[in-house]
Design an enzyme around this catalytic site. Structure first.
Site, PDB file in Angstrom:
ATOM      1  N   PHE A 128       1.001  -1.324  -0.005  1.00  0.00           N
ATOM      2  CA  PHE A 128       0.061  -0.015   0.022  1.00  0.00           C
ATOM      3  C   PHE A 128       0.845   1.252   0.072  1.00  0.00           C
ATOM      4  CE2 PHE A 128      -2.813   3.429   1.840  1.00  0.00           C
ATOM      5  CZ  PHE A 128      -4.110   3.049   1.174  1.00  0.00           C
ATOM      6  N   ASP A 200       2.246  -4.696   9.114  1.00  0.00           N
ATOM      7  CA  ASP A 200       1.073  -3.713   8.815  1.00  0.00           C
ATOM      8  C   ASP A 200      -0.111  -4.716   8.777  1.00  0.00           C
ATOM      9  OD1 ASP A 200      -1.011  -2.274   7.611  1.00  0.00           O
ATOM     10  OD2 ASP A 200       0.417  -1.237   6.677  1.00  0.00           O
ATOM     11  N   TYR A 225     -10.737   1.184  10.893  1.00  0.00           N
ATOM     12  CA  TYR A 225     -12.131   1.688   9.840  1.00  0.00           C
ATOM     13  C   TYR A 225     -12.361   0.725   8.961  1.00  0.00           C
ATOM     14  CZ  TYR A 225      -8.371   4.050   7.265  1.00  0.00           C
ATOM     15  OH  TYR A 225      -7.437   4.049   6.294  1.00  0.00           O
ATOM     16  N   LYS A 226     -11.434  -0.414   8.771  1.00  0.00           N
ATOM     17  CA  LYS A 226     -11.839  -1.483   7.697  1.00  0.00           C
ATOM     18  C   LYS A 226     -12.543  -2.604   8.616  1.00  0.00           C
ATOM     19  CE  LYS A 226      -7.984   0.152   4.929  1.00  0.00           C
ATOM     20  NZ  LYS A 226      -6.415   0.184   4.662  1.00  0.00           N
ATOM     21  N   ARG A 374     -11.784  -4.926  -6.804  1.00  0.00           N
ATOM     22  CA  ARG A 374     -11.608  -5.883  -5.560  1.00  0.00           C
ATOM     23  C   ARG A 374     -12.934  -5.772  -4.634  1.00  0.00           C
ATOM     24  NH1 ARG A 374      -7.723  -2.946  -0.827  1.00  0.00           N
ATOM     25  NH2 ARG A 374      -9.657  -1.560  -0.807  1.00  0.00           N
TER      26      ARG A 374
END
Ligand SMILES: *Cc1c(COP(=O)(O)O)cnc(C)c1O
Length: 415
Positions: A128, A200, A225-226, A374
């Site tokens: 990312f 991560d 928040y995911k 995705r």
């Protein structure tokens, strides 16, 4: 599952699903099949009630007193320990603070400080991007520091780890391909070379069982928040193994990381424990929303969740390959459930337009540049029937060419 399941088989899977009751714990608009909980988890009545209480009572009535009376000041470490339970971290090693990007900076900087004389940071070229941007930022503050990238400087990350490496920054699950790394093996490989590891967990916390302590991890960071459903922009977390805490120094030495913040002393003296990884005042309303989200997680059997996550994604792959054959989709995610996180990606030349057409029909996934569709699979609020319906709609969009409508080619700022 042998062959291609039909609708009756899919309905039978739902009827046997023990996690099904969790679906009622989330707010989901009618007509939406939400395959993007890996980017932003949904709201829940539990979270909305916590927000209401935090705003009206604790802030509205309690005012400044709530820092003590409502537990606000300790909230980052209390919630950190609760996240710790989901990622295999014993108490006292995890704190909720800041953003993932900022926590990457703190962790990398601290790790380099623990390995003086070593100048190399190893990371993944396919990471990312913010992870790499922050690594560049850390390297720019340390004369002679070098960034070595998997996929650029060598094909496999293991080949980049030698005696000059201070720290390896690595995603447990790749955000784009969904590939899952072997945390214990890679941590051991880094430790054998004398290096530290920053994991991560943005795409694994709340997506699958994680065992930081069991893997002897050094540092970890992750989003809330995911998959954890803490709400838009809810603060991130950082884990620092007990054995490193006394020595690890993070560069953002703000007052919340001080041993005695309310002594208002002149010089900085770091807290003895995980609180030294805080910086300043935290967004309390967001933390209270996260508390509500974690109340739901307390009830979840992670092993059952992982089984359903793999089954949902297996079903999706099987149905897409059977029903959308010949339309140019290519699987970008490992086919083997044990080797992926909780998402499935398909490549397509017109991935952006196809995703926009899907969203217009209520199937919300996301697009990752340049050409990836995705789809996230979140077992608490998705059914096997949702997967069936999503593939029916995808098939229809591909067969009719509905995605070719000019309005689906208009690019928004956030994809
Ligand atoms: C989502 C995500 C981030 C986001 O970082 P923020 O600081 O919260 O914007 C960082 N790293 C990875 C791997 C992610 O998936």
């Amino acid at each position: 599952m042998d062959g291609i399941p039909d609708l009756a088989a899919v309905e039978a899977m739902d009827a046997a699903d023990l996690l099904r009751p969790f679906r009622d714990r989330f707010v989901m608009p009618d007509g939406v099949i939400y395959l993007d909980g890996n980017s932003l988890g949904p709201a829940s009545p539990t979270v909305l009630a916590e927000l209401e209480k935090a705003a009206r009572q604790e802030w509205g009535e309690g005012l400044i007193r709530s820092w003590n009376t409502a537990g606000w000041f300790d909230m980052p470490v209390v919630l950190g320990d609760r996240i710790g339970r989901l990622v295999g971290a014993a108490a006292g090693q995890t704190v909720v603070a800041d953003t993932t990007s900022i926590n990457i900076y703190k962790a990398l900087h601290a790790a380099m400080g623990l390995r003086p004389g070593r100048s190399v940071i190893v990371a993944e070229g396919g990471s990312f991007p913010t992870d790499l941007y922050m690594a560049e930022g850390v390297a720019s503050t340390r004369p002679g520091a070098v960034l070595r990238l998997e996929g650029v400087d060598a094909p496999a990350i293991e080949e980049l780890i030698d005696g000059s490496v201070a720290v390896v920054l690595i995603n447990h699950v790749n955000y784009k391909t969904g590939e899952l790394r072997d945390m214990a093996a890679l941590t051991r490989r880094a430790h054998d070379a004398g290096a530290l590891v920053v994991w991560d967990l943005c795409h694994s916390a709340g997506a699958l069982p994680v065992d930081l302590d069991g893997a002897h991890a050094d540092f970890a960071v992750g989003c809330t928040y995911k998959y954890l459903n803490g709400g838009p922009g809810s603060p991130a977390f950082i884990y620092v193994a007990h054995r490193h805490q006394a020595e690890a120094r993070q560069p953002l030495s703000g007052w919340w990381g001080h041993a005695r913040p309310f002594a208002f002393e002149q010089g900085f003296a770091a807290d003895a424990g995980i609180r030294r990884f805080q910086c300043g005042t935290q967004p309390m309303l967001s933390l209270r929303a996260l508390k509500g989200a974690l109340d739901i997680w307390d009830e979840v059997d992670m092993a059952a969740m992982r089984l359903k996550s793999i089954a949902l994604a297996d079903l999706f792959i099987k149905l897409v390959e059977a029903k959308c054959d010949g339309f140019g989709l290519t699987l970008e995610t490992p086919r083997e459930g044990a080797r992926r996180g909780s998402q499935v990606s398909f490549g397509h030349e017109h991935a952006y337009e196809i995703m926009q057409a899907l969203i217009a029909r209520g199937v919300i996934g996301d697009f990752r540049a340049p050409s990836t569709l995705r789809f996230g699979f979140t077992p608490l609020y998705l059914s096997y029937g949702d997967v069936w319906s999503a593939v029916e709609i995808l098939q229809d969009i591909l067969r009719t060419g509905a995605w070719k409508d000019a309005r689906f080619a208009v690019r928004a700022a956030v994809t």
